[in-house]
Design a protein around this motif. Structure first.
Motif, mmCIF file in Angstrom:
data_model
loop_
_atom_site.group_PDB
_atom_site.id
_atom_site.type_symbol
_atom_site.label_atom_id
_atom_site.label_comp_id
_atom_site.label_asym_id
_atom_site.label_seq_id
_atom_site.Cartn_x
_atom_site.Cartn_y
_atom_site.Cartn_z
ATOM 1 N N THR A 15 0.838 -1.209 0.000
ATOM 2 C CA THR A 15 0.000 0.000 0.000
ATOM 3 C C THR A 15 0.871 1.256 0.000
ATOM 4 O O THR A 15 0.537 2.248 -0.652
ATOM 5 C CB THR A 15 -0.969 0.027 1.201
ATOM 6 N N ALA A 16 2.005 1.201 0.715
ATOM 7 C CA ALA A 16 2.930 2.346 0.707
ATOM 8 C C ALA A 16 3.490 2.569 -0.690
ATOM 9 O O ALA A 16 3.568 3.715 -1.166
ATOM 10 C CB ALA A 16 4.067 2.114 1.701
ATOM 11 N N ALA A 17 3.879 1.484 -1.368
ATOM 12 C CA ALA A 17 4.460 1.600 -2.714
ATOM 13 C C ALA A 17 3.461 2.239 -3.687
ATOM 14 O O ALA A 17 3.819 3.128 -4.472
ATOM 15 C CB ALA A 17 4.889 0.219 -3.217
ATOM 16 N N ILE A 18 2.203 1.798 -3.611
ATOM 17 C CA ILE A 18 1.170 2.343 -4.513
ATOM 18 C C ILE A 18 0.963 3.833 -4.242
ATOM 19 O O ILE A 18 0.907 4.650 -5.170
ATOM 20 C CB ILE A 18 -0.157 1.560 -4.342
ATOM 21 N N SER A 66 -11.709 3.392 6.921
ATOM 22 C CA SER A 66 -11.243 2.206 6.194
ATOM 23 C C SER A 66 -12.414 1.405 5.630
ATOM 24 O O SER A 66 -12.355 0.931 4.490
ATOM 25 C CB SER A 66 -10.404 1.307 7.109
ATOM 26 N N ILE A 67 -13.480 1.241 6.419
ATOM 27 C CA ILE A 67 -14.630 0.438 5.963
ATOM 28 C C ILE A 67 -15.248 1.061 4.707
ATOM 29 O O ILE A 67 -15.582 0.353 3.753
ATOM 30 C CB ILE A 67 -15.653 0.265 7.112
ATOM 31 N N LYS A 68 -15.356 2.392 4.683
ATOM 32 C CA LYS A 68 -15.884 3.063 3.473
ATOM 33 C C LYS A 68 -14.990 2.759 2.264
ATOM 34 O O LYS A 68 -15.468 2.516 1.155
ATOM 35 C CB LYS A 68 -15.960 4.575 3.707
ATOM 36 N N ARG A 151 -5.893 -12.672 -0.779
ATOM 37 C CA ARG A 151 -6.398 -12.222 -2.095
ATOM 38 C C ARG A 151 -6.191 -10.717 -2.256
ATOM 39 O O ARG A 151 -5.849 -10.234 -3.341
ATOM 40 C CB ARG A 151 -7.891 -12.532 -2.231
ATOM 41 N N THR A 152 -6.415 -9.972 -1.171
ATOM 42 C CA THR A 152 -6.253 -8.514 -1.232
ATOM 43 C C THR A 152 -4.810 -8.155 -1.565
ATOM 44 O O THR A 152 -4.554 -7.319 -2.449
ATOM 45 C CB THR A 152 -6.655 -7.873 0.116
ATOM 46 N N VAL A 153 -3.855 -8.790 -0.891
ATOM 47 C CA VAL A 153 -2.440 -8.496 -1.160
ATOM 48 C C VAL A 153 -2.102 -8.829 -2.621
ATOM 49 O O VAL A 153 -1.436 -8.047 -3.308
ATOM 50 C CB VAL A 153 -1.518 -9.255 -0.182
ATOM 51 N N ALA A 349 -5.918 -1.477 5.872
ATOM 52 C CA ALA A 349 -5.196 -1.540 4.588
ATOM 53 C C ALA A 349 -5.463 -0.343 3.679
ATOM 54 O O ALA A 349 -4.526 0.218 3.106
ATOM 55 C CB ALA A 349 -5.527 -2.850 3.866
ATOM 56 N N PRO A 350 -6.722 0.099 3.502
ATOM 57 C CA PRO A 350 -6.954 1.187 2.556
ATOM 58 C C PRO A 350 -6.380 2.542 2.972
ATOM 59 O O PRO A 350 -6.306 3.449 2.148
ATOM 60 C CB PRO A 350 -8.490 1.264 2.466
ATOM 61 N N VAL A 351 -5.982 2.698 4.251
ATOM 62 C CA VAL A 351 -5.437 3.997 4.687
ATOM 63 C C VAL A 351 -3.959 3.921 5.089
ATOM 64 O O VAL A 351 -3.319 4.947 5.272
ATOM 65 C CB VAL A 351 -6.266 4.585 5.859
ATOM 66 N N LEU A 352 -3.417 2.710 5.208
ATOM 67 C CA LEU A 352 -2.022 2.565 5.660
ATOM 68 C C LEU A 352 -1.036 3.248 4.718
ATOM 69 O O LEU A 352 -0.091 3.903 5.161
ATOM 70 C CB LEU A 352 -1.663 1.080 5.790
ATOM 71 N N GLY A 353 -1.252 3.084 3.420
ATOM 72 C CA GLY A 353 -0.327 3.657 2.439
ATOM 73 C C GLY A 353 -0.198 5.157 2.588
ATOM 74 O O GLY A 353 0.907 5.717 2.491
ATOM 75 N N GLN A 354 -1.323 5.827 2.848
ATOM 76 C CA GLN A 354 -1.297 7.286 3.000
ATOM 77 C C GLN A 354 -0.500 7.686 4.241
ATOM 78 O O GLN A 354 0.283 8.641 4.205
ATOM 79 C CB GLN A 354 -2.726 7.816 3.130
#
Length: 392
Positions: A15-18, A66-68, A151-153, A349-354
Motif C-alpha cells: 500500500t505504501a508503494a502504490i 477504512s470500511i468506506k 487475495r487482497t495483497v 489496509a486502505p489507509v495505511l499507504g497514505q
C-alpha cells in the motif's frame, strides 16, 4: 521527487508503494517472494474489519474511514475482497463500564454507527452455533466484517505493477547501506547495493531481526490459527455466524464464518510465543490444539470434534504499547520504519499507504503522534483491550 525503496511487499509495503508512486515518487518494491509471501502475516484467508476499539477514538475513526474505502475497493477491483457480515464481541458476564465490549458499544453508539446489544434471548436465537447458556451480553457491529487478506495483497501487487512500481521479487534484503547517520540505500544478500533517497522498511515480524537496533522497540510473536471443517456447515453461514470475539480479552479467541472452501477459521489474539518468523518452532503445538478444543466444546459444541484441515502460526510485530510504529528514524536520515501492527493492522489496509507516505514526505498526519518514533515507551504498557493477556 524522491527515489524510494520499500522493503517488504506485505500489506504495509504494497500500500505504501502504490501511494508513493501515486504521489510522483520513483518506487522500487523489494521482497524475497514468492508473492504474496507465504510466511507473511497478511497472507491468510481472512482478517477482521471492525470499528470496535474500546474507548479509543483514533482507531475507531480510522476504521470507519477504512470500511468506506473497503467498499470502494470491492467496486474498483470488481470482486468482493471485503465481506460485510457483521462483527460481534460477546461476554459470558453482563457488560460493565471498563469492559472492552461495553466501552466499544458506548463509542460506536456515540458515533452513530449501527450496533445492537447482544443481551436478549431473541437476538441470540439468530446465532444457533453458539452455546446459548454461556454467552449473555455483548455488542454486534452491523457494518463490519472481514477481508480476504491473501487475495487482497495479490490484487494490490498487480495494481502496484500496473501503476509503474518496479517490483524486485526473489531478492533478499541483507542490511541498510549507511553512511554516517544517513541511510543511502540497501545491500542485498548477493552484495548488490541499491541507492535511493528513502528506505521504507515494511517487513512486519522480521523487523527486529533485519534491523537489530529495533529489538528494543519490537517483539515478534506467533499466534495459533486453525481452519476447521464443520459437520453442520449451515450453522456457520455468514448470516447466522458473523465474525466474532468470544470473551476475547480473557480467552483471546476470535473467528470467522464459513468461507467458499467450507472452512471456519478460529485463531487466538493473546500474548503469543516470541520467535523469528523463520523459526522451525513456528508450528501450532499440542497445547494450542488442546486449548482450542476446550474452547470449542464450551462455546460451539458442534465444532468440538471438527477436523483441523490446516493450521499455521500467524506472526505479529508487537510494540510495547500496542500502537503502530510508522515514523522516520531520528538517528538515521532517510529511513522510515512501518511496522508494529501488533496483530490489528490489516483492517486499515486502505489507509495505511497514505500514513506511511506522509511519514516519508514529512507531512503532518493526525496519527503521527500515536505512531511516532517512541523509544521511551516501556514494555508492559500495551493498550489493546481486545487482546488476552494471560495464559488460558
Amino acid at each position: 521527487m524522491s527515489k524510494v525503496i520499500v522493503v517488504g511487499a506485505g500489506i504495509n509495503g504494497v500500500t505504501a508503494a502504490i501511494e508513493l508512486k501515486k504521489r510522483g515518487h520513483e518506487v522500487v518494491l523489494v521482497d524475497p517472494g514468492p508473492l504474496p509471501h507465504p510466511l507473511a502475516a497478511s497472507t491468510d484467508i481472512s482478517k477482521a474489519v471492525r470499528a470496535a476499539y474500546c474507548a479509543d477514538e483514533d482507531y475507531t475513526a480510522l476504521a470507519e474511514r477504512s470500511i468506506k474505502l473497503w467498499r470502494q475497493w470491492n467496486e474498483e477491483f470488481g470482486t468482493r475482497l471485503y465481506h460485510e457480515v457483521g462483527v460481534m464481541f460477546v461476554r459470558r458476564a453482563k457488560m460493565e463500564p471498563g469492559d472492552f465490549e461495553y466501552e466499544s458499544l458506548k463509542l460506536l453508539e456515540k458515533r452513530g454507527l449501527k450496533v445492537a446489544r447482544m443481551d436478549t434471548p431473541q437476538l441470540w436465537k439468530r446465532f444457533p452455533a453458539w452455546n446459548p447458556e454461556l454467552y449473555r451480553d455483548g455488542v454486534l457491529e452491523i457494518e463490519a466484517g472481514y477481508a480476504e487478506s491473501g487475495r487482497t495483497v495479490a490484487m494490490l501487487i498487480k495494481r502496484a505493477k500496473s501503476a509503474g512500481v518496479e517490483l524486485r521479487e526473489h531478492v533478499k534484503f541483507s542490511q541498510l547501506d549507511e553512511r554516517g547517520n544517513r541511510v543511502s540505500g540497501i545491500v542485498l544478500d548477493d552484495g548488490q547495493r541499491l541507492a535511493v533517497n528513502f528506505v521504507v522498511m515494511a517487513v512486519g515480524a522480521w523487523t527486529p531481526y533485519l534491523l537489530p537496533f529495533t529489538q528494543k522497540f519490537f517483539r515478534a510473536t506467533g499466534q495459533p490459527v486453525f481452519h476447521l471443517q464443520p459437520s453442520e456447515p449451515e450453522l456457520f453461514a455468514p448470516q447466522r455466524f458473523p465474525v466474532f470475539g468470544a470473551d476475547i480479552s480473557t480467552t483471546g479467541y476470535y473467528g470467522f464464518p464459513i468461507n467458499r472452501d467450507g472452512v471456519v477459521k478460529i485463531a487466538n489474539h493473546g500474548t503469543g510465543r516470541e520467535m523469528s518468523p523463520d523459526s522451525p518452532e513456528r508450528v501450532v503445538t499440542a497445547e494450542d490444539e488442546k486449548n482450542l478444543r476446550e474452547f470449542l466444546a464450551s462455546t460451539f459444541p458442534s465444532l468440538a470434534d471438527a477436523p483441523i484441515v490446516y493450521s499455521r502460526v500467524c506472526m505479529y510485530c508487537d510494540t510495547h504499547d500496542g500502537h503502530f510504529w510508522i515514523a522516520r528514524d531520528p538517528e538515521r536520515e532517510g529511513l522510515v520504519v512501518a511496522a508494529g501492527d501488533s496483530g490489528h493492522g490489516f483492517k486499515f489496509a486502505p489507509v495505511l499507504g497514505q500514513i506511511i507516505a506522509d511519514a516519508v514526505e514529512g507531512k503532518d498526519n493526525p496519527l503521527q503522534d500515536k505512531f511516532r518514533w517512541r523509544p521511551e515507551v516501556r514494555a508492559g504498557t500495551a493498550t489493546d483491550a481486545a487482546r488476552s493477556k494471560g495464559k488460558l
